[in-house]
Motif scaffolding. Structure first.
Motif, mmCIF file in Angstrom:
data_model
loop_
_atom_site.group_PDB
_atom_site.id
_atom_site.type_symbol
_atom_site.label_atom_id
_atom_site.label_comp_id
_atom_site.label_asym_id
_atom_site.label_seq_id
_atom_site.Cartn_x
_atom_site.Cartn_y
_atom_site.Cartn_z
ATOM 1 N N TYR A 36 0.891 -1.090 0.082
ATOM 2 C CA TYR A 36 -0.078 0.009 0.161
ATOM 3 C C TYR A 36 0.793 1.260 -0.020
ATOM 4 O O TYR A 36 2.280 1.222 0.248
ATOM 5 C CB TYR A 36 -0.852 -0.032 1.196
ATOM 6 C CG TYR A 36 -1.917 -1.007 1.100
ATOM 7 C CD1 TYR A 36 -3.218 -0.991 0.714
ATOM 8 C CD2 TYR A 36 -1.439 -2.451 1.592
ATOM 9 C CE1 TYR A 36 -3.975 -2.132 0.401
ATOM 10 C CE2 TYR A 36 -2.361 -3.232 1.859
ATOM 11 C CZ TYR A 36 -3.763 -3.254 1.096
ATOM 12 O OH TYR A 36 -4.678 -4.280 0.907
ATOM 13 N N GLY A 37 0.242 2.450 -0.351
ATOM 14 C CA GLY A 37 1.085 3.510 -0.211
ATOM 15 C C GLY A 37 1.405 4.324 0.840
ATOM 16 O O GLY A 37 1.546 3.742 1.763
ATOM 17 N N GLU A 38 1.672 5.550 0.947
ATOM 18 C CA GLU A 38 2.138 6.057 2.047
ATOM 19 C C GLU A 38 0.690 6.839 2.812
ATOM 20 O O GLU A 38 0.021 7.333 2.034
ATOM 21 C CB GLU A 38 3.241 7.455 1.539
ATOM 22 C CG GLU A 38 3.655 8.046 2.906
ATOM 23 C CD GLU A 38 4.952 8.956 2.337
ATOM 24 O OE1 GLU A 38 4.750 10.231 2.324
ATOM 25 O OE2 GLU A 38 5.954 8.451 2.170
ATOM 26 N N PHE B 235 -4.636 7.198 10.127
ATOM 27 C CA PHE B 235 -3.925 7.918 9.098
ATOM 28 C C PHE B 235 -4.889 7.866 7.679
ATOM 29 O O PHE B 235 -5.665 7.048 7.793
ATOM 30 C CB PHE B 235 -2.661 7.065 8.511
ATOM 31 C CG PHE B 235 -1.547 6.568 9.474
ATOM 32 C CD1 PHE B 235 -0.348 7.470 9.645
ATOM 33 C CD2 PHE B 235 -1.676 5.504 10.489
ATOM 34 C CE1 PHE B 235 0.430 7.359 10.421
ATOM 35 C CE2 PHE B 235 -0.573 5.409 11.312
ATOM 36 C CZ PHE B 235 0.464 6.222 11.273
ATOM 37 N N TYR B 236 -4.563 8.819 6.909
ATOM 38 C CA TYR B 236 -5.309 8.959 5.585
ATOM 39 C C TYR B 236 -4.175 8.641 4.411
ATOM 40 O O TYR B 236 -3.112 9.258 4.705
ATOM 41 C CB TYR B 236 -5.769 10.343 5.400
ATOM 42 C CG TYR B 236 -7.148 10.418 6.026
ATOM 43 C CD1 TYR B 236 -8.142 9.446 6.176
ATOM 44 C CD2 TYR B 236 -7.285 11.597 7.007
ATOM 45 C CE1 TYR B 236 -9.314 9.623 6.879
ATOM 46 C CE2 TYR B 236 -8.507 11.752 7.639
ATOM 47 C CZ TYR B 236 -9.580 10.725 7.879
ATOM 48 O OH TYR B 236 -10.488 11.059 8.441
ATOM 49 N N ASN B 237 -4.570 8.163 3.356
ATOM 50 C CA ASN B 237 -3.571 8.031 2.189
ATOM 51 C C ASN B 237 -3.706 9.533 1.471
ATOM 52 O O ASN B 237 -4.080 10.523 1.936
ATOM 53 C CB ASN B 237 -3.879 7.137 1.110
ATOM 54 C CG ASN B 237 -5.105 7.492 0.557
ATOM 55 O OD1 ASN B 237 -5.925 8.430 0.460
ATOM 56 N ND2 ASN B 237 -5.553 6.309 -0.347
ATOM 57 N N ASN B 238 -2.644 9.574 0.580
ATOM 58 C CA ASN B 238 -2.169 11.197 -0.006
ATOM 59 C C ASN B 238 -3.393 11.732 -0.692
ATOM 60 O O ASN B 238 -3.369 12.983 -1.047
ATOM 61 C CB ASN B 238 -1.000 10.879 -0.911
ATOM 62 C CG ASN B 238 0.221 11.041 0.101
ATOM 63 O OD1 ASN B 238 0.275 11.461 1.236
ATOM 64 N ND2 ASN B 238 1.398 10.433 -0.755
ATOM 65 N N LEU B 239 -4.768 11.140 -0.901
ATOM 66 C CA LEU B 239 -5.727 11.816 -1.627
ATOM 67 C C LEU B 239 -6.276 12.872 -0.837
ATOM 68 O O LEU B 239 -6.811 13.840 -1.360
ATOM 69 C CB LEU B 239 -6.880 10.566 -1.835
ATOM 70 C CG LEU B 239 -6.673 9.699 -3.028
ATOM 71 C CD1 LEU B 239 -7.768 8.686 -3.157
ATOM 72 C CD2 LEU B 239 -6.458 10.646 -4.410
ATOM 73 N N HIS B 240 -6.040 12.962 0.532
ATOM 74 C CA HIS B 240 -6.657 13.965 1.329
ATOM 75 C C HIS B 240 -5.587 15.284 0.970
ATOM 76 O O HIS B 240 -6.387 16.408 1.282
ATOM 77 C CB HIS B 240 -6.273 13.545 2.783
ATOM 78 C CG HIS B 240 -4.830 13.837 3.361
ATOM 79 N ND1 HIS B 240 -3.862 12.904 3.278
ATOM 80 C CD2 HIS B 240 -4.457 15.052 4.151
ATOM 81 C CE1 HIS B 240 -2.803 13.701 3.613
ATOM 82 N NE2 HIS B 240 -3.117 14.947 4.122
ATOM 83 N N LYS B 241 -4.434 15.220 0.328
ATOM 84 C CA LYS B 241 -3.728 16.405 -0.012
ATOM 85 C C LYS B 241 -4.521 17.135 -1.067
ATOM 86 O O LYS B 241 -4.375 18.166 -1.550
ATOM 87 C CB LYS B 241 -2.410 15.989 -0.482
ATOM 88 C CG LYS B 241 -1.572 15.409 0.669
ATOM 89 C CD LYS B 241 -0.167 15.304 0.342
ATOM 90 C CE LYS B 241 0.560 14.638 1.560
ATOM 91 N NZ LYS B 241 1.867 14.396 1.029
#
Length: 197
Positions: free
Chosen positions: A107-109, A126-132
């Protein structure tokens, strides 16, 4: 959707749940904590990863994935660490197959969204980078007409996300007009790109 071997699928169907879970937690001071099954409370790694809403099948959804790590801190081995703004990286869930080989799903970061201390348990969410991508599309200075590929690359550049694949189906399709960005987010724009492509 994650690609797995037929052997992996067969093992799941037969009830094999010999999972090996691991992740690296990277603290703000660059300390890396290698987390494995022995560091986790029972069922201490939970992934929520979707491509559509729970009650419908959506074309072009952009749903933020989450990771919850529940650390066993009975021996207080994690008490000295400050988890504020930490990142979970190299997240893997592996399955020991019938022939004793191991097949991993990577899985990603993930970026920390919340932390809870409950005596001998530390829960990190945690959330993945889509939250950015939940930032205003008004921050984009991309000029239109623009291809879908350019729109995605611009979103990644502005939001600080590394684009893993620079090509996708219909990435050369051109959008002639810039959408009204007064209340629009990059994530909504990515959703539209997914629907169009």
């Amino acid at each position: 959707m994650k690609n797995v071997s037929e052997n992996f699928k067969n093992q799941l169907a037969s009830g094999n749940r010999r999972y090996i879970k691991s992740a690296d937690i990277i603290l703000k001071d660059h300390t890396i904590l290698h987390i494995s099954n022995v560091d986790l409370w029972q069922n201490g790694m939970k992934m929520e990863d979707a491509t559509s809403s729970e009650s419908s099948f959506d074309i072009g959804s952009v749903i933020i994935g989450s990771l919850t790590l529940t650390l066993n801190n009975i021996s207080e081995q994690f008490s000295e660490y400050d988890f504020t703004d930490c990142v979970a990286s190299n997240v893997e869930i592996a399955l020991v197959l019938q022939d004793e080989t191991v097949e991993s799903l990577k899985y990603g970061e993930f970026c920390l969204s919340d932390q809870k201390y409950n005596g001998s348990i530390i829960t990190l969410e945690f959330y993945n980078n889509l939250h950015k991508f939940d930032k205003s599309y008004s921050e984009s200075h991309l000029s239109y007409p623009a291809s879908l590929g350019s729109i995605v690359q611009d979103a990644c550049d502005v939001c600080g996300v590394v684009l893993q694949s620079v090509t996708f189906d219909h990435d050369d399709y051109v959008v002639t007009e810039r959408p009204d960005s007064t209340s629009l987010t990059f994530r909504q724009v990515l959703q539209w790109v997914g629907q169009i492509s």
